[in-house]
Design a protein around this motif. Structure first.
Motif, PDB file in Angstrom:
ATOM      1  N   GLY A  48      -2.463  32.214 -40.738  1.00 15.80           N
ATOM      2  CA  GLY A  48      -2.166  31.680 -39.410  1.00 15.80           C
ATOM      3  C   GLY A  48      -2.275  30.157 -39.375  1.00 15.80           C
ATOM      4  N   ARG A  49      -3.233  29.623 -40.110  1.00 16.43           N
ATOM      5  CA  ARG A  49      -3.399  28.154 -40.139  1.00 16.43           C
ATOM      6  C   ARG A  49      -2.151  27.491 -40.710  1.00 16.43           C
ATOM      7  N   THR A  50      -1.646  28.046 -41.795  1.00 16.43           N
ATOM      8  CA  THR A  50      -0.454  27.452 -42.418  1.00 16.43           C
ATOM      9  C   THR A  50       0.759  27.619 -41.508  1.00 16.43           C
ATOM     10  N   LEU A  51       0.912  28.814 -40.951  1.00 20.54           N
ATOM     11  CA  LEU A  51       2.086  29.066 -40.113  1.00 20.54           C
ATOM     12  C   LEU A  51       2.088  28.141 -38.888  1.00 20.54           C
ATOM     13  N   PHE A  52       0.930  27.895 -38.344  1.00 22.82           N
ATOM     14  CA  PHE A  52       0.815  27.007 -37.187  1.00 22.82           C
ATOM     15  C   PHE A  52       1.349  25.610 -37.541  1.00 22.82           C
ATOM     16  N   LYS A  53       0.900  25.136 -38.702  1.00 22.57           N
ATOM     17  CA  LYS A  53       1.356  23.804 -39.164  1.00 22.57           C
ATOM     18  C   LYS A  53       2.870  23.773 -39.336  1.00 22.57           C
ATOM     19  N   VAL A  54       3.393  24.824 -39.945  1.00 26.75           N
ATOM     20  CA  VAL A  54       4.832  24.886 -40.223  1.00 26.75           C
ATOM     21  C   VAL A  54       5.616  24.890 -38.918  1.00 26.75           C
ATOM     22  N   TYR A  55       5.201  25.728 -37.983  1.00 26.89           N
ATOM     23  CA  TYR A  55       5.913  25.815 -36.712  1.00 26.89           C
ATOM     24  C   TYR A  55       5.899  24.478 -35.986  1.00 26.89           C
ATOM     25  N   LYS A  56       4.795  23.794 -36.101  1.00 32.48           N
ATOM     26  CA  LYS A  56       4.684  22.491 -35.450  1.00 32.48           C
ATOM     27  C   LYS A  56       5.663  21.503 -36.087  1.00 32.48           C
ATOM     28  N   TYR A  93      -1.068  30.869 -48.201  1.00 34.09           N
ATOM     29  CA  TYR A  93      -2.497  30.756 -48.530  1.00 34.09           C
ATOM     30  C   TYR A  93      -2.821  29.445 -49.242  1.00 34.09           C
ATOM     31  N   GLN A  94      -1.814  28.584 -49.363  1.00 36.16           N
ATOM     32  CA  GLN A  94      -2.010  27.284 -50.031  1.00 36.16           C
ATOM     33  C   GLN A  94      -2.589  27.514 -51.435  1.00 36.16           C
ATOM     34  N   THR A 116      -7.767  28.006 -54.718  1.00 35.56           N
ATOM     35  CA  THR A 116      -7.246  29.284 -54.229  1.00 35.56           C
ATOM     36  C   THR A 116      -6.225  29.877 -55.193  1.00 35.56           C
ATOM     37  N   LEU A 117      -6.325  31.185 -55.308  1.00 32.33           N
ATOM     38  CA  LEU A 117      -5.468  31.910 -56.239  1.00 32.33           C
ATOM     39  C   LEU A 117      -4.847  33.088 -55.493  1.00 32.33           C
ATOM     40  N   TYR A 118      -3.569  33.358 -55.756  1.00 36.90           N
ATOM     41  CA  TYR A 118      -2.886  34.442 -55.039  1.00 36.90           C
ATOM     42  C   TYR A 118      -2.100  35.307 -56.000  1.00 36.90           C
ATOM     43  N   ASN A 126     -10.379  51.924 -45.418  1.00 39.20           N
ATOM     44  CA  ASN A 126      -9.873  51.350 -44.167  1.00 39.20           C
ATOM     45  C   ASN A 126     -10.639  50.089 -43.796  1.00 39.20           C
ATOM     46  N   LYS A 127     -11.931  50.114 -44.062  1.00 44.32           N
ATOM     47  CA  LYS A 127     -12.774  48.951 -43.742  1.00 44.32           C
ATOM     48  C   LYS A 127     -12.375  47.763 -44.634  1.00 44.32           C
ATOM     49  N   VAL A 128     -12.177  48.033 -45.915  1.00 49.10           N
ATOM     50  CA  VAL A 128     -11.760  46.953 -46.830  1.00 49.10           C
ATOM     51  C   VAL A 128     -10.430  46.363 -46.359  1.00 49.10           C
ATOM     52  N   MET A 129      -9.502  47.257 -45.985  1.00 53.63           N
ATOM     53  CA  MET A 129      -8.179  46.782 -45.545  1.00 53.63           C
ATOM     54  C   MET A 129      -8.261  45.981 -44.255  1.00 53.63           C
ATOM     55  N   GLN A 130      -9.108  46.478 -43.348  1.00 55.18           N
ATOM     56  CA  GLN A 130      -9.270  45.803 -42.061  1.00 55.18           C
ATOM     57  C   GLN A 130      -9.863  44.400 -42.260  1.00 55.18           C
ATOM     58  N   ASP A 131     -10.949  44.337 -43.033  1.00 52.04           N
ATOM     59  CA  ASP A 131     -11.583  43.032 -43.296  1.00 52.04           C
ATOM     60  C   ASP A 131     -10.610  42.095 -43.994  1.00 52.04           C
ATOM     61  N   GLY A 132      -9.912  42.653 -44.988  1.00 50.72           N
ATOM     62  CA  GLY A 132      -8.959  41.841 -45.760  1.00 50.72           C
ATOM     63  C   GLY A 132      -7.870  41.298 -44.860  1.00 50.72           C
ATOM     64  N   ALA A 133      -7.338  42.172 -43.985  1.00 50.05           N
ATOM     65  CA  ALA A 133      -6.240  41.758 -43.109  1.00 50.05           C
ATOM     66  C   ALA A 133      -6.698  40.644 -42.172  1.00 50.05           C
ATOM     67  N   GLU A 134      -7.919  40.769 -41.651  1.00 52.00           N
ATOM     68  CA  GLU A 134      -8.412  39.738 -40.722  1.00 52.00           C
ATOM     69  C   GLU A 134      -8.581  38.396 -41.431  1.00 52.00           C
ATOM     70  N   ARG A 135      -9.169  38.470 -42.611  1.00 58.50           N
ATOM     71  CA  ARG A 135      -9.396  37.229 -43.352  1.00 58.50           C
ATOM     72  C   ARG A 135      -8.073  36.584 -43.762  1.00 58.50           C
ATOM     73  N   ALA A 136      -7.159  37.418 -44.248  1.00 56.89           N
ATOM     74  CA  ALA A 136      -5.859  36.899 -44.683  1.00 56.89           C
ATOM     75  C   ALA A 136      -5.108  36.316 -43.486  1.00 56.89           C
ATOM     76  N   ALA A 137      -5.158  37.018 -42.351  1.00 51.53           N
ATOM     77  CA  ALA A 137      -4.408  36.563 -41.174  1.00 51.53           C
ATOM     78  C   ALA A 137      -4.926  35.200 -40.688  1.00 51.53           C
ATOM     79  N   ARG A 138      -6.225  34.999 -40.806  1.00 54.26           N
ATOM     80  CA  ARG A 138      -6.785  33.695 -40.388  1.00 54.26           C
ATOM     81  C   ARG A 138      -6.230  32.570 -41.258  1.00 54.26           C
ATOM     82  N   ALA A 139      -6.287  32.775 -42.561  1.00 56.20           N
ATOM     83  CA  ALA A 139      -5.816  31.732 -43.484  1.00 56.20           C
ATOM     84  C   ALA A 139      -4.314  31.514 -43.308  1.00 56.20           C
TER      85      ALA A 139
END
Ligand code: TYM
Length: 332
Positions: free
Chosen positions: A317-325, A140-141, A6-8, A302-315
Motif C-alpha cells: 500500500g505504501r508503494t501504491l500510494f506513492k505511485v498513484y500520487k 515491496y521495493q 528486502t527480498l521477494y 489461515n492465520k499464517v495467510m491472514q497475517d501475511g496478507a496484512e503485512r504484505a498489504a501494508r508494505a
C-alpha cells in the motif's frame, strides 16, 4: 528487521512442484531468510493465465503454503502470503501496463512457449504475466529476487519497467537484482537433459515431484538418461545427463559438485543414479510428512495467510500510494 535488505520471490500453485523448483527457488530462500526481509508469495493470479480447476487451485494454494513451511521457510521470519489477498498487485500491474510495450511482451520466451502449448487460450493475462510479476517485485521495493534461470528474462523486464517509471517521474521503485544459484538454478529433465525440468512435462518420468514417494523417486532416477562414456564428471556441454544429476545431488546432499565428483570417481552410472535417488528421497520424506501434518491444521494455515496478507498489504500500500500520487490520481 527494518535495516535488512528486502527480498521477494514467488511460485505458482500449479501442478505439483518439482525438485527443480526446490533447487532453483526454495533451497535458496532457506539460506537467505535469516539475512533479509523476505516476502514469499503464492502466485495464484499468475496461475490463472492457464485454465485451472477452481477446487484444485484452492487446494494447491493451501498445500503450497504448507510446503513452504514444511521445507523450513519460517512464517515468523518471513512474510508468507497469497498474491490474490493483496489487491495492490492487480492495481500496480495496471499502471505498469502503461509503461510496457506490446512488442516487449511478444518477445518473451515463456510467452512464446506457453502460447504454443496453449494455442486454444492465448489470453491477455498470459501476455501480461511479466508485468504482473514486475508489480509483485516492485510493490515491496525488493532489492533481490532469488529465482531459477528461467525467470531471468522476466526479471530483466521488471528492471526495465522500474527504470522507465523512475526516469519519467522520480526515483520511486528500487531496481531489483536477480539472485541465481551457481548450482541448481536450472535443473533439467531426467529423460531429456537438454530441457528444463518442468511441472507440466509431457513425460512424467522426466520430472521428480516433491510429492513423489520413495519408490517413484528412485525408479525415476534409475531410469534417468546418462551420457556416453563412463566418467562421472561435471561437464554440461559434453555430459548433460550426468552433470544434471551431479547438480541435483549437490543441492540435496549439501555437498559441492567437486566433492560429489570425488565421491563417485571410478563408480558406475547405475550406482551413481541410485545414490542420487536415495539422497533425494531421504530429503523429501520428512518434508512430505511435515507438510501433511501442517495441512491438517487449517486454522494455523489461515492465520499464517491472514497475517501475511496484512503485512504484505501494508508494505504494498505504501508503494501504491506513492505511485498513484506521482501519476496524478486524485487522492481522497
Ligand atoms: P514458477 O512457479 O514457474 O517456478 C517457481 C520457481 O522455481 C524455479 N524453477 C526452477 N529452478 C531450477 N530448475 C528448474 N527446472 C526450475 N523450474 C522452475 C523458477 O525459476 C522459479 O524461481 N513467474 C514465476 C512466479 C512469480 C515470481 C514473481 C517469481 C510470480 N511473481 C515475482 C519471482 C518474483 C513462476 O512462474 O515461477
Amino acid at each position: 528487521m527494518d535495516d535488512k535488505k528486502t527480498l521477494y520471490s514467488a511460485i505458482q500453485p500449479t501442478n505439483n512442484l518439482t525438485i527443480g523448483n526446490y533447487a532453483g527457488a526454495i533451497s535458496n530462500w532457506l539460506k537467505l531468510q535469516n539475512d533479509y526481509n523476505c516476502y514469499f508469495a503464492i502466485a495464484n493470479m499468475h496461475a490463472i493465465t492457464v485454465r485451472q480447476n477452481p477446487a484444485e487451485l484452492r487446494q494447491k494454494t493451501l498445500s503450497m503454503l504448507a510446503l513452504y513451511i514444511a521445507c523450513g521457510i519460517d512464517p515468523a521470519k518471513c512474510c508468507l502470503y497469497v498474491q490474490s489477498h493483496v489487491p495492490a498487485h492487480a492495481e500496480l500491474c495496471w499502471v505498469l501496463n502503461t509503461f510496457t510495450y506490446v512488442g516487449e511482451m511478444e518477445r518473451m520466451t515463456q510467452f512464446k512457449d506457453k502460447s504454443a502449448r496453449h494455442a486454444e487460450n492465448v489470453n491477455m493475462g498470459l501476455m501480461d504475466y511479466p508485468v504482473l510479476m514486475a508489480a509483485d517485485i516492485l510493490l515491496y521495493q525488493a532489492q533481490f529476487v532469488p529465482v531459477g534461470e528461467d525467470q531471468r528474462q522476466h526479471l530483466e523486464i521488471a528492471r526495465d519497467i522500474a527504470q522507465r517509471f523512475n526516469n519519467v517521474y522520480s526515483p520511486t521503485f528500487t531496481v531489483p537484482e536477480g539472485l541465481f544459484l551457481k548450482v541448481g538454478a536450472k535443473i533439467n529433465d531426467l529423460q531429456e537433459p537438454s530441457k528444463k525440468m518442468s511441472k507440466s512435462a509431457e513425460n512424467p518420468n522426466g520430472s521428480v515431484f516433491l510429492s513423489d514417494d520413495r519408490d517413484t523417486v528412485i525408479r525415476k532416477f534409475k531410469r534417468a538418461v546418462t551420457d556416453s562414456g563412463s566418467e562421472i564428471i561435471y561437464d554440461p556441454e559434453r555430459k548433460p545427463g550426468v552433470s544434471n544429476l551431479l547438480s541435483i545431488y549437490s543441492v540435496f546432499s549439501g555437498k559441492t559438485v567437486e566433492e560429489a565428483e570425488r565421491e563417485f570417481a571410478g563408480r558406475g552410472y547405475g550406482e551413481f543414479k541410485l545414490a542420487v535417488g536415495e539422497t533425494v528421497a531421504d530429503k523429501l520424506a520428512p518434508i512430505q510428512s511435515e507438510q501433511a501434518k501442517i495441512l491438517a491444521d487449517k486454522d494455523y494455515l489461515n492465520k499464517v495467510m491472514q497475517d501475511g496478507a496484512e503485512r504484505a498489504a501494508r508494505a504494498a500500500g505504501r508503494t501504491l500510494f506513492k505511485v498513484y500520487k506521482k501519476i496524478g490520481f486524485y487522492q481522497i
